[in-house]
Design an enzyme around this catalytic site. Sequence first.
Site, PDB file in Angstrom:
ATOM      1  N   GLN A  33       8.885 -56.341  17.073  1.00  0.00           N
ATOM      2  CA  GLN A  33       8.504 -56.067  18.470  1.00  0.00           C
ATOM      3  C   GLN A  33       7.260 -55.186  18.494  1.00  0.00           C
ATOM      4  O   GLN A  33       6.880 -54.581  17.493  1.00  0.00           O
ATOM      5  CB  GLN A  33       9.649 -55.340  19.192  1.00  0.00           C
ATOM      6  CG  GLN A  33      10.185 -54.138  18.469  1.00  0.00           C
ATOM      7  CD  GLN A  33      11.677 -53.909  18.670  1.00  0.00           C
ATOM      8  OE1 GLN A  33      12.286 -54.299  19.679  1.00  0.00           O
ATOM      9  NE2 GLN A  33      12.290 -53.267  17.689  1.00  0.00           N
ATOM     10  N   ASP A  88      16.258 -44.662  18.364  1.00  0.00           N
ATOM     11  CA  ASP A  88      15.681 -43.353  18.643  1.00  0.00           C
ATOM     12  C   ASP A  88      16.580 -42.216  18.164  1.00  0.00           C
ATOM     13  O   ASP A  88      16.160 -41.059  18.127  1.00  0.00           O
ATOM     14  CB  ASP A  88      15.431 -43.216  20.156  1.00  0.00           C
ATOM     15  CG  ASP A  88      16.656 -43.658  20.952  1.00  0.00           C
ATOM     16  OD1 ASP A  88      16.616 -44.769  21.538  1.00  0.00           O
ATOM     17  OD2 ASP A  88      17.670 -42.932  20.943  1.00  0.00           O
ATOM     18  N   GLU A 108      20.314 -50.313  12.907  1.00  0.00           N
ATOM     19  CA  GLU A 108      19.110 -50.558  13.726  1.00  0.00           C
ATOM     20  C   GLU A 108      18.259 -51.577  12.975  1.00  0.00           C
ATOM     21  O   GLU A 108      17.974 -51.418  11.793  1.00  0.00           O
ATOM     22  CB  GLU A 108      18.353 -49.237  13.909  1.00  0.00           C
ATOM     23  CG  GLU A 108      16.877 -49.382  14.311  1.00  0.00           C
ATOM     24  CD  GLU A 108      16.668 -50.115  15.620  1.00  0.00           C
ATOM     25  OE1 GLU A 108      17.271 -49.709  16.625  1.00  0.00           O
ATOM     26  OE2 GLU A 108      15.910 -51.106  15.607  1.00  0.00           O
ATOM     27  N   ASP A 140      20.337 -56.102  10.849  1.00  0.00           N
ATOM     28  CA  ASP A 140      20.696 -56.789  12.095  1.00  0.00           C
ATOM     29  C   ASP A 140      22.163 -56.511  12.419  1.00  0.00           C
ATOM     30  O   ASP A 140      23.042 -56.744  11.572  1.00  0.00           O
ATOM     31  CB  ASP A 140      20.457 -58.305  11.922  1.00  0.00           C
ATOM     32  CG  ASP A 140      20.511 -59.046  13.248  1.00  0.00           C
ATOM     33  OD1 ASP A 140      19.835 -60.089  13.376  1.00  0.00           O
ATOM     34  OD2 ASP A 140      21.220 -58.575  14.163  1.00  0.00           O
ATOM     35  N   GLY A 141      22.415 -56.064  13.614  1.00  0.00           N
ATOM     36  CA  GLY A 141      23.784 -55.725  13.998  1.00  0.00           C
ATOM     37  C   GLY A 141      24.733 -56.895  13.888  1.00  0.00           C
ATOM     38  O   GLY A 141      25.910 -56.723  13.534  1.00  0.00           O
ATOM     39  N   ASP A 159      23.677 -49.935  21.748  1.00  0.00           N
ATOM     40  CA  ASP A 159      22.528 -49.455  22.515  1.00  0.00           C
ATOM     41  C   ASP A 159      21.336 -50.332  22.150  1.00  0.00           C
ATOM     42  O   ASP A 159      20.450 -49.950  21.373  1.00  0.00           O
ATOM     43  CB  ASP A 159      22.245 -47.989  22.157  1.00  0.00           C
ATOM     44  CG  ASP A 159      21.030 -47.461  22.917  1.00  0.00           C
ATOM     45  OD1 ASP A 159      20.450 -46.437  22.470  1.00  0.00           O
ATOM     46  OD2 ASP A 159      20.644 -48.086  23.924  1.00  0.00           O
ATOM     47  N   SER A 160      21.371 -51.550  22.670  1.00  0.00           N
ATOM     48  CA  SER A 160      20.361 -52.539  22.241  1.00  0.00           C
ATOM     49  C   SER A 160      19.332 -52.749  23.338  1.00  0.00           C
ATOM     50  O   SER A 160      19.486 -52.282  24.474  1.00  0.00           O
ATOM     51  CB  SER A 160      21.050 -53.882  21.954  1.00  0.00           C
ATOM     52  OG  SER A 160      21.452 -54.468  23.186  1.00  0.00           O
ATOM     53  N   THR A 161      18.315 -53.478  22.998  1.00  0.00           N
ATOM     54  CA  THR A 161      17.374 -53.971  23.995  1.00  0.00           C
ATOM     55  C   THR A 161      18.098 -55.068  24.783  1.00  0.00           C
ATOM     56  O   THR A 161      19.248 -55.382  24.507  1.00  0.00           O
ATOM     57  CB  THR A 161      16.144 -54.563  23.261  1.00  0.00           C
ATOM     58  OG1 THR A 161      16.609 -55.357  22.151  1.00  0.00           O
ATOM     59  CG2 THR A 161      15.235 -53.461  22.748  1.00  0.00           C
ATOM     60  N   ASP A 162      17.423 -55.615  25.759  1.00  0.00           N
ATOM     61  CA  ASP A 162      18.046 -56.661  26.584  1.00  0.00           C
ATOM     62  C   ASP A 162      18.199 -57.960  25.779  1.00  0.00           C
ATOM     63  O   ASP A 162      17.609 -58.103  24.704  1.00  0.00           O
ATOM     64  CB  ASP A 162      17.182 -56.895  27.836  1.00  0.00           C
ATOM     65  CG  ASP A 162      17.280 -55.712  28.810  1.00  0.00           C
ATOM     66  OD1 ASP A 162      16.238 -55.294  29.352  1.00  0.00           O
ATOM     67  OD2 ASP A 162      18.392 -55.196  28.998  1.00  0.00           O
TER      68      ASP A 162
HETATM   69  N1  SAM Z   1      18.332 -47.439  25.823  1.00  0.00           N
HETATM   70  C1  SAM Z   1      17.558 -48.655  25.653  1.00  0.00           C
HETATM   71  C2  SAM Z   1      17.972 -49.706  26.674  1.00  0.00           C
HETATM   72  O1  SAM Z   1      18.975 -49.489  27.348  1.00  0.00           O
HETATM   73  O2  SAM Z   1      17.268 -50.710  26.769  1.00  0.00           O
HETATM   74  C3  SAM Z   1      17.710 -49.158  24.229  1.00  0.00           C
HETATM   75  C4  SAM Z   1      17.071 -48.197  23.296  1.00  0.00           C
HETATM   76  S1  SAM Z   1      17.074 -48.582  21.609  1.00  0.00           S
HETATM   77  C5  SAM Z   1      15.454 -48.162  21.220  1.00  0.00           C
HETATM   78  C6  SAM Z   1      17.174 -50.339  21.498  1.00  0.00           C
HETATM   79  C7  SAM Z   1      17.154 -50.711  20.045  1.00  0.00           C
HETATM   80  O3  SAM Z   1      17.901 -51.901  19.794  1.00  0.00           O
HETATM   81  C8  SAM Z   1      15.739 -51.003  19.515  1.00  0.00           C
HETATM   82  O4  SAM Z   1      15.370 -49.990  18.605  1.00  0.00           O
HETATM   83  C9  SAM Z   1      15.855 -52.373  18.846  1.00  0.00           C
HETATM   84  O5  SAM Z   1      15.098 -52.458  17.660  1.00  0.00           O
HETATM   85  C10 SAM Z   1      17.357 -52.442  18.587  1.00  0.00           C
HETATM   86  N2  SAM Z   1      17.871 -53.789  18.355  1.00  0.00           N
HETATM   87  C11 SAM Z   1      17.559 -54.917  19.038  1.00  0.00           C
HETATM   88  N3  SAM Z   1      18.191 -55.992  18.502  1.00  0.00           N
HETATM   89  C12 SAM Z   1      18.944 -55.522  17.466  1.00  0.00           C
HETATM   90  C13 SAM Z   1      19.823 -56.139  16.529  1.00  0.00           C
HETATM   91  N4  SAM Z   1      20.047 -57.465  16.547  1.00  0.00           N
HETATM   92  N5  SAM Z   1      20.435 -55.359  15.599  1.00  0.00           N
HETATM   93  C14 SAM Z   1      20.200 -54.012  15.573  1.00  0.00           C
HETATM   94  N6  SAM Z   1      19.361 -53.364  16.411  1.00  0.00           N
HETATM   95  C15 SAM Z   1      18.742 -54.119  17.362  1.00  0.00           C
END
Ligand code: SAM
Length: 288
Positions: A33, A88, A108, A140-141, A159-162
Amino acid sequence: MATDSWINETLYPDWGQRFLVKRELARVQSDFQDIAIFESTSHGRVMVLDGVIQITEGDEFVYQEMLTHVPLLAHGAAANVLIIGAGDGGVLRRVLQHPGVQRAVMVEIDGEVIRLAKEFLPGIAGDAWTNPRAEVIVGDGIDYVKRAPDAAFDAIIVDSTDPIGVGEVLFTDAFYENCARILTARGLVVNQCGVPFMQADELRETSVRRRRFFPHVTAYVAAVPTYVGGFMTLGWSAKDGTLHSVPVETIRARAAAAGILGQTQYWTPEIHVGAFNLPPYIARHLPG
Ligand code: SAM
Protein backbone atom coordinates in the site's frame (compact mmCIF):
# COMPACT_ATOMS: atom_id res chain seq x y z
CA MET A 1 2.28 34.06 -1.09
CA ALA A 2 2.87 30.51 0.18
CA THR A 3 -0.23 28.45 -0.43
CA ASP A 4 -1.30 26.15 2.36
CA SER A 5 -0.91 22.48 1.54
CA TRP A 6 -3.83 20.18 2.26
CA ILE A 7 -4.24 16.41 2.19
CA ASN A 8 -7.67 15.17 1.09
CA GLU A 9 -8.88 11.77 2.26
CA THR A 10 -9.99 9.77 -0.78
CA LEU A 11 -12.06 7.08 0.96
CA TYR A 12 -15.27 8.35 -0.68
CA PRO A 13 -15.33 9.74 -4.23
CA ASP A 14 -17.86 12.44 -3.41
CA TRP A 15 -17.24 13.43 0.22
CA GLY A 16 -14.40 13.62 2.63
CA GLN A 17 -12.23 15.42 5.11
CA ARG A 18 -8.99 17.27 4.53
CA PHE A 19 -6.05 18.17 6.79
CA LEU A 20 -3.84 21.24 6.64
CA VAL A 21 -0.32 19.78 6.43
CA LYS A 22 2.45 21.29 8.55
CA ARG A 23 5.05 18.94 7.07
CA GLU A 24 5.26 15.56 5.42
CA LEU A 25 7.25 13.05 7.50
CA ALA A 26 7.21 9.93 5.32
CA ARG A 27 5.85 8.73 2.02
CA VAL A 28 6.55 5.06 1.10
CA GLN A 29 5.05 2.72 -1.48
CA SER A 30 5.35 -0.63 0.28
CA ASP A 31 4.65 -4.02 -1.31
CA PHE A 32 1.06 -3.65 -0.07
CA GLN A 33 0.00 0.00 0.00
CA ASP A 34 0.88 3.67 -0.22
CA ILE A 35 1.92 4.83 3.26
CA ALA A 36 1.97 8.51 4.21
CA ILE A 37 2.67 10.07 7.60
CA PHE A 38 2.43 13.83 8.07
CA GLU A 39 2.26 16.45 10.79
CA SER A 40 -1.14 18.16 10.76
CA THR A 41 -1.98 21.47 12.39
CA SER A 42 -5.18 20.04 13.88
CA HIS A 43 -4.66 16.42 14.95
CA GLY A 44 -0.94 15.95 15.50
CA ARG A 45 0.68 13.29 13.37
CA VAL A 46 -1.50 11.30 10.97
CA MET A 47 -1.02 8.00 9.13
CA VAL A 48 -2.76 7.46 5.80
CA LEU A 49 -2.86 4.17 3.86
CA ASP A 50 -3.93 4.29 0.22
CA GLY A 51 -5.53 7.67 0.84
CA VAL A 52 -7.57 6.53 3.88
CA ILE A 53 -7.02 8.01 7.34
CA GLN A 54 -5.86 5.19 9.66
CA ILE A 55 -4.86 6.93 12.86
CA THR A 56 -4.16 10.39 14.24
CA GLU A 57 -2.34 11.26 17.43
CA GLY A 58 -5.26 13.53 18.29
CA ASP A 59 -8.05 10.97 18.49
CA GLU A 60 -6.47 7.51 18.40
CA PHE A 61 -7.37 7.00 22.08
CA VAL A 62 -11.09 6.71 21.22
CA TYR A 63 -10.70 3.84 18.83
CA GLN A 64 -7.87 2.00 20.58
CA GLU A 65 -9.61 2.09 24.00
CA MET A 66 -12.93 0.84 22.58
CA LEU A 67 -11.41 -1.84 20.33
CA THR A 68 -9.36 -3.23 23.24
CA HIS A 69 -10.94 -2.63 26.67
CA VAL A 70 -14.48 -3.58 25.64
CA PRO A 71 -13.72 -7.20 24.57
CA LEU A 72 -11.10 -7.84 27.27
CA LEU A 73 -13.19 -6.48 30.16
CA ALA A 74 -16.32 -8.21 28.84
CA HIS A 75 -14.45 -11.51 28.68
CA GLY A 76 -12.92 -10.99 32.10
CA ALA A 77 -10.18 -13.62 31.89
CA ALA A 78 -8.43 -13.27 28.52
CA ALA A 79 -4.90 -14.65 28.82
CA ASN A 80 -4.03 -15.15 25.14
CA VAL A 81 -4.97 -12.38 22.72
CA LEU A 82 -4.48 -12.26 18.94
CA ILE A 83 -4.31 -8.88 17.19
CA ILE A 84 -4.62 -8.76 13.40
CA GLY A 85 -3.40 -5.63 11.62
CA ALA A 86 -2.96 -2.69 14.00
CA GLY A 87 0.48 -1.93 12.59
CA ASP A 88 0.71 1.33 14.52
CA GLY A 89 0.98 -0.62 17.79
CA GLY A 90 -1.83 1.23 19.59
CA VAL A 91 -3.99 -1.85 20.17
CA LEU A 92 -0.96 -3.86 21.33
CA ARG A 93 -0.11 -1.18 23.91
CA ARG A 94 -3.60 -1.23 25.37
CA VAL A 95 -3.91 -5.03 25.36
CA LEU A 96 -0.72 -5.16 27.43
CA GLN A 97 -2.29 -2.77 29.97
CA HIS A 98 -4.39 -5.76 31.07
CA PRO A 99 -2.28 -7.64 33.65
CA GLY A 100 -4.24 -10.85 33.02
CA VAL A 101 -2.97 -11.00 29.43
CA GLN A 102 -0.05 -13.42 29.36
CA ARG A 103 0.55 -13.35 25.59
CA ALA A 104 -0.37 -10.81 22.92
CA VAL A 105 0.37 -11.93 19.35
CA MET A 106 0.16 -9.20 16.72
CA VAL A 107 0.09 -10.16 13.02
CA GLU A 108 0.58 -7.20 10.64
CA ILE A 109 1.04 -7.83 6.91
CA ASP A 110 3.13 -4.75 6.21
CA GLY A 111 6.46 -4.42 8.01
CA GLU A 112 6.82 -0.93 6.59
CA VAL A 113 3.80 0.24 8.60
CA ILE A 114 5.47 -1.02 11.78
CA ARG A 115 8.83 0.51 10.84
CA LEU A 116 7.35 3.91 10.04
CA ALA A 117 5.06 3.89 13.08
CA LYS A 118 8.06 3.21 15.33
CA GLU A 119 9.99 6.08 13.76
CA PHE A 120 7.28 8.74 13.33
CA LEU A 121 4.46 7.74 15.73
CA PRO A 122 6.41 6.41 18.73
CA GLY A 123 3.84 7.60 21.26
CA ILE A 124 1.10 5.36 19.84
CA ALA A 125 2.73 2.07 20.87
CA GLY A 126 5.06 3.37 23.59
CA ASP A 127 7.22 0.47 24.77
CA ALA A 128 4.75 -2.23 23.69
CA TRP A 129 7.11 -3.41 20.95
CA THR A 130 9.66 -4.67 23.48
CA ASN A 131 7.23 -6.05 26.07
CA PRO A 132 8.15 -9.68 26.86
CA ARG A 133 4.46 -10.68 26.64
CA ALA A 134 4.25 -9.32 23.06
CA GLU A 135 5.00 -11.31 19.91
CA VAL A 136 4.99 -9.23 16.71
CA ILE A 137 4.75 -11.14 13.42
CA VAL A 138 4.91 -9.65 9.95
CA GLY A 139 2.50 -11.75 7.92
CA ASP A 140 -0.98 -12.12 6.47
CA GLY A 141 -3.65 -12.53 9.12
CA ILE A 142 -5.56 -15.02 6.99
CA ASP A 143 -2.51 -17.34 6.89
CA TYR A 144 -1.88 -17.01 10.60
CA VAL A 145 -5.41 -18.01 11.64
CA LYS A 146 -5.32 -20.89 9.14
CA ARG A 147 -2.21 -22.35 10.81
CA ALA A 148 -2.92 -21.49 14.46
CA PRO A 149 -3.92 -24.39 16.76
CA ASP A 150 -7.47 -24.95 18.05
CA ALA A 151 -8.54 -22.95 21.12
CA ALA A 152 -5.27 -21.02 21.23
CA PHE A 153 -6.79 -17.59 21.98
CA ASP A 154 -9.42 -16.07 24.28
CA ALA A 155 -9.91 -12.92 22.18
CA ILE A 156 -9.12 -11.80 18.64
CA ILE A 157 -8.97 -8.09 17.80
CA VAL A 158 -9.02 -7.28 14.10
CA ASP A 159 -7.79 -3.74 13.49
CA SER A 160 -7.57 -3.92 9.72
CA THR A 161 -8.03 -1.59 6.82
CA ASP A 162 -11.36 -1.77 5.01
CA PRO A 163 -12.27 -4.84 2.89
CA ILE A 164 -10.39 -3.58 -0.18
CA GLY A 165 -6.89 -4.69 -1.14
CA VAL A 166 -4.93 -6.61 1.48
CA GLY A 167 -7.65 -6.15 4.07
CA GLU A 168 -10.28 -7.95 2.02
CA VAL A 169 -9.34 -11.46 3.22
CA LEU A 170 -10.07 -10.45 6.81
CA PHE A 171 -13.75 -10.11 6.00
CA THR A 172 -14.25 -13.62 4.52
CA ASP A 173 -15.93 -16.85 5.66
CA ALA A 174 -12.56 -18.63 5.74
CA PHE A 175 -11.16 -16.01 8.10
CA TYR A 176 -14.10 -16.10 10.51
CA GLU A 177 -14.31 -19.89 10.40
CA ASN A 178 -10.69 -20.17 11.48
CA CYS A 179 -11.19 -17.48 14.11
CA ALA A 180 -13.99 -19.60 15.63
CA ARG A 181 -11.73 -22.68 15.59
CA ILE A 182 -8.74 -21.01 17.27
CA LEU A 183 -10.83 -19.36 19.98
CA THR A 184 -11.57 -20.97 23.37
CA ALA A 185 -15.11 -21.85 24.50
CA ARG A 186 -15.85 -18.29 25.72
CA GLY A 187 -13.79 -16.68 22.96
CA LEU A 188 -14.80 -13.61 20.92
CA VAL A 189 -13.71 -11.56 17.93
CA VAL A 190 -14.07 -7.80 17.55
CA ASN A 191 -13.34 -6.19 14.22
CA GLN A 192 -13.20 -2.80 12.62
CA CYS A 193 -16.48 -2.61 10.69
CA GLY A 194 -16.50 0.84 9.15
CA VAL A 195 -18.80 3.84 9.52
CA PRO A 196 -22.30 2.53 8.72
CA PHE A 197 -23.67 5.93 7.63
CA MET A 198 -21.34 5.61 4.63
CA GLN A 199 -20.25 1.93 4.68
CA ALA A 200 -23.37 0.00 5.75
CA ASP A 201 -22.41 -2.91 3.47
CA GLU A 202 -19.27 -3.53 5.54
CA LEU A 203 -21.34 -4.00 8.70
CA ARG A 204 -24.20 -5.85 7.05
CA GLU A 205 -22.12 -8.29 4.99
CA THR A 206 -19.59 -9.14 7.69
CA SER A 207 -22.38 -9.61 10.24
CA VAL A 208 -24.06 -12.19 8.01
CA ARG A 209 -20.71 -13.97 7.50
CA ARG A 210 -19.80 -13.87 11.17
CA ARG A 211 -23.22 -15.23 12.10
CA ARG A 212 -22.37 -18.43 10.18
CA PHE A 213 -19.62 -19.24 12.67
CA PHE A 214 -20.65 -17.47 15.89
CA PRO A 215 -23.98 -17.79 17.73
CA HIS A 216 -23.89 -14.23 19.11
CA VAL A 217 -23.23 -11.44 16.60
CA THR A 218 -23.82 -7.78 17.19
CA ALA A 219 -21.85 -4.54 17.10
CA TYR A 220 -20.95 -1.61 19.30
CA VAL A 221 -20.16 1.99 18.46
CA ALA A 222 -17.48 4.59 19.07
CA ALA A 223 -17.44 8.23 18.00
CA VAL A 224 -14.04 8.57 16.31
CA PRO A 225 -13.74 12.15 14.99
CA THR A 226 -11.50 11.28 12.02
CA TYR A 227 -13.52 8.27 10.88
CA VAL A 228 -15.97 10.68 9.31
CA GLY A 229 -19.69 9.98 8.99
CA GLY A 230 -20.88 9.55 12.55
CA PHE A 231 -20.51 6.42 14.66
CA MET A 232 -17.80 3.88 13.82
CA THR A 233 -18.98 0.31 14.35
CA LEU A 234 -16.94 -2.48 15.85
CA GLY A 235 -18.21 -5.94 14.97
CA TRP A 236 -18.81 -8.32 17.86
CA SER A 237 -18.82 -12.14 17.38
CA ALA A 238 -18.96 -14.32 20.49
CA LYS A 239 -19.51 -17.93 21.51
CA ASP A 240 -20.89 -16.79 24.88
CA GLY A 241 -24.14 -14.85 24.65
CA THR A 242 -23.64 -13.05 27.95
CA LEU A 243 -20.44 -11.18 27.08
CA HIS A 244 -22.04 -8.20 25.30
CA SER A 245 -24.36 -7.54 28.25
CA VAL A 246 -22.11 -7.83 31.29
CA PRO A 247 -23.53 -5.56 34.04
CA VAL A 248 -21.86 -2.16 34.38
CA GLU A 249 -20.79 -2.81 37.98
CA THR A 250 -19.00 -6.01 36.94
CA ILE A 251 -17.23 -4.10 34.15
CA ARG A 252 -16.28 -1.37 36.62
CA ALA A 253 -14.88 -3.89 39.12
CA ARG A 254 -12.85 -5.65 36.43
CA ALA A 255 -11.47 -2.33 35.14
CA ALA A 256 -10.51 -1.32 38.68
CA ALA A 257 -8.77 -4.67 39.26
CA ALA A 258 -6.88 -4.26 35.96
CA GLY A 259 -5.78 -0.73 36.90
CA ILE A 260 -7.64 0.76 33.91
CA LEU A 261 -10.49 2.59 35.65
CA GLY A 262 -9.88 6.33 35.54
CA GLN A 263 -6.91 5.91 33.17
CA THR A 264 -8.89 6.35 29.92
CA GLN A 265 -10.07 9.37 27.89
CA TYR A 266 -13.07 7.82 26.13
CA TRP A 267 -13.87 4.39 27.58
CA THR A 268 -15.78 4.24 30.87
CA PRO A 269 -17.93 1.43 32.27
CA GLU A 270 -21.05 3.40 31.25
CA ILE A 271 -19.74 4.10 27.74
CA HIS A 272 -18.83 0.37 27.47
CA VAL A 273 -22.37 -0.76 28.28
CA GLY A 274 -24.03 2.07 26.35
CA ALA A 275 -22.01 1.38 23.17
CA PHE A 276 -24.05 -1.76 22.50
CA ASN A 277 -27.30 0.23 22.37
CA LEU A 278 -27.37 0.89 18.64
CA PRO A 279 -29.34 3.64 16.88
CA PRO A 280 -31.96 2.13 14.52
CA TYR A 281 -30.08 3.31 11.39
CA ILE A 282 -27.24 1.01 12.48
CA ALA A 283 -29.15 -1.85 14.19
CA ARG A 284 -31.12 -2.51 11.00
CA HIS A 285 -27.95 -3.76 9.30
CA LEU A 286 -27.49 -6.59 11.79
CA PRO A 287 -28.96 -10.08 11.28
CA GLY A 288 -32.24 -10.59 13.19
N1 SAM B 1 -7.75 1.91 12.70
C1 SAM B 1 -7.65 1.75 11.26
C2 SAM B 1 -9.03 1.59 10.64
O1 SAM B 1 -9.99 1.43 11.40
O2 SAM B 1 -9.11 1.64 9.42
C3 SAM B 1 -6.75 0.58 10.94
C4 SAM B 1 -5.36 0.89 11.36
S1 SAM B 1 -4.13 -0.28 11.05
C5 SAM B 1 -2.89 0.75 10.46
C6 SAM B 1 -4.69 -1.24 9.68
C7 SAM B 1 -3.63 -2.25 9.37
O3 SAM B 1 -4.19 -3.45 8.83
C8 SAM B 1 -2.62 -1.77 8.31
O4 SAM B 1 -1.36 -1.59 8.93
C9 SAM B 1 -2.60 -2.88 7.26
O5 SAM B 1 -1.30 -3.13 6.76
C10 SAM B 1 -3.14 -4.06 8.08
N2 SAM B 1 -3.66 -5.16 7.27
C11 SAM B 1 -4.44 -5.08 6.17
N3 SAM B 1 -4.68 -6.32 5.66
C12 SAM B 1 -4.05 -7.21 6.48
C13 SAM B 1 -3.92 -8.63 6.49
N4 SAM B 1 -4.50 -9.38 5.54
N5 SAM B 1 -3.20 -9.21 7.48
C14 SAM B 1 -2.61 -8.44 8.44
N6 SAM B 1 -2.66 -7.09 8.49
C15 SAM B 1 -3.39 -6.48 7.51
